[in-house]
Design an enzyme around this catalytic site. Structure first.
Site, PDB file in Angstrom:
ATOM      1  N   ASP A   2       0.848  -1.179   0.000  1.00  0.00           N
ATOM      2  CA  ASP A   2       0.000   0.000   0.000  1.00  0.00           C
ATOM      3  C   ASP A   2       0.886   1.233   0.000  1.00  0.00           C
ATOM      4  OD1 ASP A   2      -2.413   1.336  -0.140  1.00  0.00           O
ATOM      5  OD2 ASP A   2      -2.778   1.304   2.010  1.00  0.00           O
ATOM      6  N   GLY A   3       0.334   2.298  -0.552  1.00  0.00           N
ATOM      7  CA  GLY A   3       1.013   3.582  -0.572  1.00  0.00           C
ATOM      8  C   GLY A   3       0.098   4.638   0.001  1.00  0.00           C
TER       9      GLY A   3
ATOM     10  N   ASP B 224      -1.374  -0.139   5.006  1.00  0.00           N
ATOM     11  CA  ASP B 224      -1.803   1.259   5.056  1.00  0.00           C
ATOM     12  C   ASP B 224      -1.227   1.937   6.292  1.00  0.00           C
ATOM     13  OD1 ASP B 224      -3.555   3.546   4.172  1.00  0.00           O
ATOM     14  OD2 ASP B 224      -4.435   3.149   6.150  1.00  0.00           O
TER      15      ASP B 224
ATOM     16  N   GLU C  28       2.213   3.785  -4.243  1.00  0.00           N
ATOM     17  CA  GLU C  28       1.613   2.481  -4.538  1.00  0.00           C
ATOM     18  C   GLU C  28       2.547   1.667  -5.437  1.00  0.00           C
ATOM     19  OE1 GLU C  28      -1.113   1.255  -3.243  1.00  0.00           O
ATOM     20  OE2 GLU C  28      -2.471   2.901  -2.769  1.00  0.00           O
TER      21      GLU C  28
ATOM     22  N   ASP D 173      -4.410  -2.415  -3.237  1.00  0.00           N
ATOM     23  CA  ASP D 173      -5.696  -1.720  -3.364  1.00  0.00           C
ATOM     24  C   ASP D 173      -5.633  -0.626  -4.427  1.00  0.00           C
ATOM     25  OD1 ASP D 173      -4.299   0.357  -2.139  1.00  0.00           O
ATOM     26  OD2 ASP D 173      -5.562   0.425  -0.354  1.00  0.00           O
TER      27      ASP D 173
ATOM     28  N   HIS E 103      -9.358  -0.180   2.773  1.00  0.00           N
ATOM     29  CA  HIS E 103     -10.131   0.286   3.926  1.00  0.00           C
ATOM     30  C   HIS E 103     -11.431  -0.512   4.082  1.00  0.00           C
ATOM     31  CE1 HIS E 103      -7.207   3.489   3.953  1.00  0.00           C
ATOM     32  NE2 HIS E 103      -7.504   3.727   2.698  1.00  0.00           N
TER      33      HIS E 103
END
Length: 166
Positions: free
Chosen positions: A12-13, A133, A50, A73, A123
């Site tokens: 994740d970024g 995250d 990301e 994501d 999320h």
């Protein structure tokens, strides 16, 4: 290969301001082994983080020919690979392609291994995505932030081309 021979990568970024301070978080799993890492930058974008998360994860894999599943994501990253956007960008020499520097870094890593991308909803309670995250946001908020040299250079180029308001 059995499922035990797959390397699972969760990425994740994050960018606080987009552009703004940013970071990435990664979890890698192979059999019973797990590794987490992250890194923060003083000025970058969410898409760059990301993408950089995937690049840095794949760089960690020693050897070649591994079966790797990347869970992200980021529709930007997943669709670029799975829908063939990256091949089209490459064919046109990355002309007018955002984050071309990072896509060029990713290409040889994708050729080194058998990589499949899986999109996960962000999320939404996916444990590894939530952890990544958290790592990404913490990296963007704490410690000595690194410089995303390529991104900052494009900002300086863009500002240099703007007409003066004098």
């Amino acid at each position: 290969m059995s499922s035990q021979e797959i390397i699972e990568v969760y990425t994740d970024g994050a960018s606080l301001g987009n552009p703004g301070p940013g970071g990435y978080g990664v979890i890698m799993r192979y059999k019973q082994h797990e590794k987490e890492f992250s890194k923060g930058f003083r000025l970058t974008t969410n898409n760059r983080m990301e993408l950089l998360a995937v690049i840095e994860a794949l760089k960690q894999i020693k050897g070649s020919g591994w079966q790797v599943v990347v869970y992200s994501d980021s529709q930007y990253v997943v669709n670029a690979i799975e829908k063939g956007w990256l091949k089209k960008w490459q064919q046109r020499g990355f002309k007018n392609t955002a984050n071309a520097d990072l896509w060029k870094q990713l290409l040889p890593l994708l050729q080194k291994h058998r990589v499949r991308f899986v999109w996960v909803k962000g999320h939404a309670g996916h444990a590894e995505n939530e952890r990544c995250d958290c790592l990404a946001v913490q990296a963007a908020q704490h410690g000595a932030l690194h410089i995303d040299h390529a991104y900052e250079a494009t900002i300086h180029e863009h500002n240099a081309k703007k007409p003066s308001k004098e």
